[in-house]
Design a protein around this motif. Structure first.
Motif, PDB file in Angstrom:
ATOM      1  N   VAL A 188       0.653   7.887 -34.507  1.00 38.68           N
ATOM      2  CA  VAL A 188      -0.168   7.067 -33.542  1.00 38.68           C
ATOM      3  C   VAL A 188      -1.628   6.557 -33.967  1.00 38.68           C
ATOM      4  CG1 VAL A 188      -0.609   6.829 -31.186  1.00 38.68           C
ATOM      5  CG2 VAL A 188       1.354   8.059 -31.892  1.00 38.68           C
ATOM      6  N   SER A 189      -1.935   5.389 -33.838  1.00 39.03           N
ATOM      7  CA  SER A 189      -3.293   4.919 -33.789  1.00 39.03           C
ATOM      8  C   SER A 189      -3.419   3.986 -33.082  1.00 39.03           C
ATOM      9  CB  SER A 189      -3.290   4.332 -35.232  1.00 39.03           C
ATOM     10  OG  SER A 189      -2.520   3.107 -35.496  1.00 39.03           O
ATOM     11  N   GLY A 190      -4.850   3.734 -32.569  1.00 30.01           N
ATOM     12  CA  GLY A 190      -5.367   2.795 -31.629  1.00 30.01           C
ATOM     13  C   GLY A 190      -5.304   3.520 -30.172  1.00 30.01           C
TER      14      GLY A 190
ATOM     15  N   LYS B 110      -3.741  15.410 -35.475  1.00 29.25           N
ATOM     16  CA  LYS B 110      -3.360  14.535 -36.299  1.00 29.25           C
ATOM     17  C   LYS B 110      -2.815  13.301 -35.882  1.00 29.25           C
ATOM     18  CE  LYS B 110      -1.895  18.064 -39.934  1.00 29.25           C
ATOM     19  NZ  LYS B 110      -0.778  18.824 -40.496  1.00 29.25           N
ATOM     20  N   ASN B 111      -2.920  13.207 -34.523  1.00 33.29           N
ATOM     21  CA  ASN B 111      -2.519  11.731 -33.665  1.00 33.29           C
ATOM     22  C   ASN B 111      -0.772  11.693 -34.234  1.00 33.29           C
ATOM     23  OD1 ASN B 111      -4.849  11.529 -32.469  1.00 33.29           O
ATOM     24  ND2 ASN B 111      -5.318   9.775 -33.574  1.00 33.29           N
ATOM     25  N   THR B 112      -0.144  12.611 -34.206  1.00 31.12           N
ATOM     26  CA  THR B 112       1.177  12.650 -34.758  1.00 31.12           C
ATOM     27  C   THR B 112       2.096  13.351 -33.753  1.00 31.12           C
ATOM     28  OG1 THR B 112       0.568  12.337 -37.064  1.00 31.12           O
ATOM     29  CG2 THR B 112       2.842  12.959 -36.824  1.00 31.12           C
TER      30      THR B 112
ATOM     31  N   GLY C 171       7.234   2.312 -31.255  1.00 31.06           N
ATOM     32  CA  GLY C 171       7.337   2.090 -32.616  1.00 31.06           C
ATOM     33  C   GLY C 171       8.482   1.168 -33.073  1.00 31.06           C
ATOM     34  N   GLN C 172       8.626   0.911 -34.257  1.00 36.03           N
ATOM     35  CA  GLN C 172       9.511  -0.034 -34.588  1.00 36.03           C
ATOM     36  C   GLN C 172      11.075   0.619 -34.938  1.00 36.03           C
ATOM     37  OE1 GLN C 172       7.524   1.385 -36.570  1.00 36.03           O
ATOM     38  NE2 GLN C 172       8.804   2.191 -38.327  1.00 36.03           N
ATOM     39  N   GLY C 173      11.114   2.021 -34.940  1.00 37.30           N
ATOM     40  CA  GLY C 173      12.186   2.552 -35.144  1.00 37.30           C
ATOM     41  C   GLY C 173      12.413   3.217 -36.596  1.00 37.30           C
ATOM     42  N   THR C 174      13.394   4.159 -36.684  1.00 38.20           N
ATOM     43  CA  THR C 174      13.814   4.802 -37.901  1.00 38.20           C
ATOM     44  C   THR C 174      15.093   5.104 -37.539  1.00 38.20           C
ATOM     45  OG1 THR C 174      13.277   6.165 -39.637  1.00 38.20           O
ATOM     46  CG2 THR C 174      13.030   7.160 -37.333  1.00 38.20           C
ATOM     47  N   GLN C 175      16.131   4.706 -38.734  1.00 39.43           N
ATOM     48  CA  GLN C 175      17.451   4.955 -38.808  1.00 39.43           C
ATOM     49  C   GLN C 175      17.842   6.305 -39.227  1.00 39.43           C
ATOM     50  OE1 GLN C 175      20.139   2.515 -37.975  1.00 39.43           O
ATOM     51  NE2 GLN C 175      21.223   4.430 -38.086  1.00 39.43           N
ATOM     52  N   VAL C 176      18.695   7.057 -38.386  1.00 42.52           N
ATOM     53  CA  VAL C 176      19.353   8.208 -38.794  1.00 42.52           C
ATOM     54  C   VAL C 176      20.867   8.005 -38.707  1.00 42.52           C
ATOM     55  CG1 VAL C 176      19.732  10.361 -37.811  1.00 42.52           C
ATOM     56  CG2 VAL C 176      17.533   9.503 -37.827  1.00 42.52           C
ATOM     57  N   THR C 177      21.334   8.359 -40.045  1.00 43.05           N
ATOM     58  CA  THR C 177      22.840   8.137 -39.913  1.00 43.05           C
ATOM     59  C   THR C 177      23.396   9.484 -40.498  1.00 43.05           C
ATOM     60  OG1 THR C 177      22.472   5.856 -40.801  1.00 43.05           O
ATOM     61  CG2 THR C 177      24.638   6.938 -41.006  1.00 43.05           C
ATOM     62  N   VAL C 178      24.541   9.849 -39.527  1.00 47.54           N
ATOM     63  CA  VAL C 178      24.936  11.321 -39.930  1.00 47.54           C
ATOM     64  C   VAL C 178      26.361  10.992 -40.322  1.00 47.54           C
ATOM     65  CG1 VAL C 178      25.450  13.608 -38.861  1.00 47.54           C
ATOM     66  CG2 VAL C 178      23.405  12.207 -38.058  1.00 47.54           C
ATOM     67  N   SER C 179      26.889  11.539 -41.286  1.00 53.46           N
ATOM     68  CA  SER C 179      28.370  11.100 -41.714  1.00 53.46           C
ATOM     69  C   SER C 179      28.911  12.759 -41.484  1.00 53.46           C
ATOM     70  CB  SER C 179      28.282  11.060 -43.168  1.00 53.46           C
ATOM     71  OG  SER C 179      27.622  12.097 -44.169  1.00 53.46           O
TER      72      SER C 179
END
Length: 123
Positions: free
Chosen positions: A24-26, A76-78, A114-122
């Protein structure tokens, strides 16, 4: 300018673990509650977890309770989402979100995303 940037998404097998991060920033991160949401194909966005600004309280959606852990490092702003024992039904785009205000599980109350991150579980 406010930015939330997720990372850590991947293609994994059922039973594996992943840790997502949200940088995170701003924003004055330490005064914001942080949430994680997810959206699977063809489904509405779903609440996953939330953590208060100090990190002393957390809350989870029923489908992830006992398997996922939300945490944060204000220095760490995380923020983080540790995901264990992943299942195929956890497949989704995962979003982090931040808000200044009281504890909330409702996505409409979050101002920053946020813009998102893909998680795929097979299987």
């Amino acid at each position: 300018q406010v930015q939330l940037v997720e990372s850590g998404g991947a293609l994994v097998q059922a039973g594996d673990s992943l840790r997502l991060s949200c940088a995170v920033s701003g924003l004055i991160f330490r005064v914001c509650d942080m949430g994680w949401f997810r959206q699977a194909p063809g489904k509405e966005r779903e609440f996953v977890a939330v953590i208060t600004r100090s990190g002393d309280s957390t809350y989870y959606g029923d489908s992830v309770k006992g398997r996922f852990t939300i945490s944060r490092d204000n220095a760490k702003n995380t923020g983080y989402l540790q995901m264990n024992s992943l299942k195929p039904e956890d497949t989704a785009v995962y979003y982090c979100a931040a808000r200044a205000g009281s504890f909330s599980t409702q996505e409409a109350t979050y101002k920053y995303w946020g813009q998102g991150t893909q998680v795929t579980v097979s299987s």
